[in-house]
Write an enzyme that holds these catalytic residues in place. Sequence first.
Site, PDB file in Angstrom:
ATOM      1  N   ILE A 143      -2.961  -7.588   0.874  1.00 31.21           N
ATOM      2  CA  ILE A 143      -3.507  -8.802   0.251  1.00 31.21           C
ATOM      3  C   ILE A 143      -2.757  -9.296  -1.014  1.00 31.21           C
ATOM      4  CG2 ILE A 143      -5.861  -8.566   1.265  1.00 31.21           C
ATOM      5  CD1 ILE A 143      -6.800  -7.498  -1.668  1.00 31.21           C
TER       6      ILE A 143
ATOM      7  N   HIS B 180      -3.854  -8.462  11.087  1.00 32.16           N
ATOM      8  CA  HIS B 180      -3.507  -7.973  12.572  1.00 32.16           C
ATOM      9  C   HIS B 180      -4.510  -7.952  13.669  1.00 32.16           C
ATOM     10  CE1 HIS B 180      -0.157  -5.941  10.475  1.00 32.16           C
ATOM     11  NE2 HIS B 180      -1.079  -5.392   9.732  1.00 32.16           N
TER      12      HIS B 180
ATOM     13  N   ASN C  57       7.025  -1.185   2.718  1.00 33.70           N
ATOM     14  CA  ASN C  57       5.845  -0.891   2.635  1.00 33.70           C
ATOM     15  C   ASN C  57       5.070  -1.817   1.459  1.00 33.70           C
ATOM     16  OD1 ASN C  57       2.918   0.244   2.288  1.00 33.70           O
ATOM     17  ND2 ASN C  57       3.659   1.488   4.051  1.00 33.70           N
TER      18      ASN C  57
ATOM     19  N   GLU D  90      -7.800  -0.414   1.927  1.00 34.47           N
ATOM     20  CA  GLU D  90      -6.136  -0.495   2.125  1.00 34.47           C
ATOM     21  C   GLU D  90      -5.494  -1.126   0.822  1.00 34.47           C
ATOM     22  OE1 GLU D  90      -2.103   0.054   3.345  1.00 34.47           O
ATOM     23  OE2 GLU D  90      -3.235  -2.033   2.737  1.00 34.47           O
ATOM     24  N   ASP D  91      -5.897  -2.127   0.538  1.00 32.27           N
ATOM     25  CA  ASP D  91      -5.232  -2.878  -0.632  1.00 32.27           C
ATOM     26  C   ASP D  91      -6.164  -3.618  -1.399  1.00 32.27           C
ATOM     27  OD1 ASP D  91      -3.007  -3.879  -2.015  1.00 32.27           O
ATOM     28  OD2 ASP D  91      -2.137  -5.406  -0.837  1.00 32.27           O
TER      29      ASP D  91
ATOM     30  N   ASP E  59       2.966   4.179  -0.909  1.00 36.00           N
ATOM     31  CA  ASP E  59       2.289   3.190  -0.130  1.00 36.00           C
ATOM     32  C   ASP E  59       2.521   1.684  -0.762  1.00 36.00           C
ATOM     33  OD1 ASP E  59       0.703   1.611   1.547  1.00 36.00           O
ATOM     34  OD2 ASP E  59      -0.074   3.365   2.310  1.00 36.00           O
ATOM     35  N   ASN E  60       1.164   1.276  -1.243  1.00 37.62           N
ATOM     36  CA  ASN E  60       0.975  -0.127  -1.994  1.00 37.62           C
ATOM     37  C   ASN E  60       1.469   0.148  -3.466  1.00 37.62           C
ATOM     38  OD1 ASN E  60       0.488  -1.647   0.280  1.00 37.62           O
ATOM     39  ND2 ASN E  60      -1.627  -0.961  -0.105  1.00 37.62           N
TER      40      ASN E  60
ATOM     41  N   HIS F 281      -4.862  -6.135   6.059  1.00 34.89           N
ATOM     42  CA  HIS F 281      -3.954  -5.023   5.650  1.00 34.89           C
ATOM     43  C   HIS F 281      -3.769  -5.535   4.241  1.00 34.89           C
ATOM     44  CE1 HIS F 281      -0.410  -2.594   6.955  1.00 34.89           C
ATOM     45  NE2 HIS F 281      -0.954  -2.185   5.884  1.00 34.89           N
TER      46      HIS F 281
ATOM     47  N   ASN G  56       3.239  -5.622   6.828  1.00 36.65           N
ATOM     48  CA  ASN G  56       2.461  -4.708   5.841  1.00 36.65           C
ATOM     49  C   ASN G  56       1.946  -5.455   4.806  1.00 36.65           C
ATOM     50  OD1 ASN G  56       1.964  -2.535   3.888  1.00 36.65           O
ATOM     51  ND2 ASN G  56       2.501  -1.258   5.682  1.00 36.65           N
ATOM     52  N   ASP G  57       2.776  -5.710   3.834  1.00 36.15           N
ATOM     53  CA  ASP G  57       2.295  -6.294   2.429  1.00 36.15           C
ATOM     54  C   ASP G  57       2.812  -7.662   2.223  1.00 36.15           C
ATOM     55  OD1 ASP G  57       0.706  -6.264   0.346  1.00 36.15           O
ATOM     56  OD2 ASP G  57       1.794  -4.665  -0.787  1.00 36.15           O
TER      57      ASP G  57
END
Length: 354
Positions: A116, A133, A223, A53-54, A268-269, A114, A167-168
């Site tokens: 980082i 989470h 986000n 995800e990240d 998103d990221n 999630h 989220n981030d």
Amino acid sequence: MGKLVVLTLLGVSLALIGERLLVFRERINATRELEPVELQNCYLVEGLENGSEDIDILPSGLAFISNGLKYQGMPDLAPDASGKIYLMDLNEQNPRAEALKISDGFDEKFFNPHGISTFIDKDHTVYLYVVNHPHMKSTVEIFKFEEEQLSLIHLKTIKHELLTSVNDIVVLGPEKFYATRDHYFTNYFLSLLEMILDLRWTQVLFYSPKEVKVVAKGFSSANGITVSLDHKYIYVADVLAKNIHLMEKHDNWDLTQLKVIPLGTLVDNLTVDPDTGDILAGCHPNAMKLLNYKPEDPPGSEILRIQNVLSDKPRVSTIYANNGSVLQGTSVASVYHGKILIGTVFHKALYCVL
């Protein structure tokens, strides 16, 4: 007369809900089909089959990757697997991912990583901050990276009443970071209603041991977040508004919005190219396929590069676009000296030499 009033109110309510659902479908690009833009010299990274995800890459070329995210409303192809942090050395000719060991005393069973962010201290010690989470709550975990042992030493868990639906994060000092909240409500039904009604109640927070405060608000769903190379500006992705906010950072850690860059896709990221300062954005071209996952018609992937970010006319180009046949649900892309690593919410990861 009373029945007529009730029927009228019911009809108006249903009409309003119907209208909001139509608008919501438009906002998440429910009918969009993707034009492919493929990269050459690529391979799928072995071991990263259930999310990446990240990604955060150190100046040395070591890439940290969060894996195994379980998030309400998102597909989960490995429901029994706990989360992990992987490491790749992008200096190698054929980099491979290796799971980092985590020190005793940290509950890995409920590790659900999630966003980082890394921080390198004055003594060159590397710290990894991870949005976690456990039990679908939100914490920030601080680890010290031990390169020789390929391990993470857990140092601290940060909790705060404002750090919900995190989220981030982007870390700018010892225990000093900005964090995004992608929902106001923690209840899944209410958060879904929040998105449909577009309440714009999500925020960016600043955290330090001495002060926790809201520094930006009014986002549909804040986000990804990152910082410019000179640390003067903060970039925030608003995934449902399909744009990126450029914020000036002040000495007291407050943020002032300078501009918004519309992208037309669900962002998103965000990462920053260390050589050029360009923003790279992992995007969801059609979020309906993400929310209503069907293996036979999977969500696609899209990576954008935004150049001349601070100019009046930033240049937006597509680096990669795939209909899901190779990569599903991209969330991030990060570059290092002519190489790119592309991650996803729940699917695989792609490594390419540009």
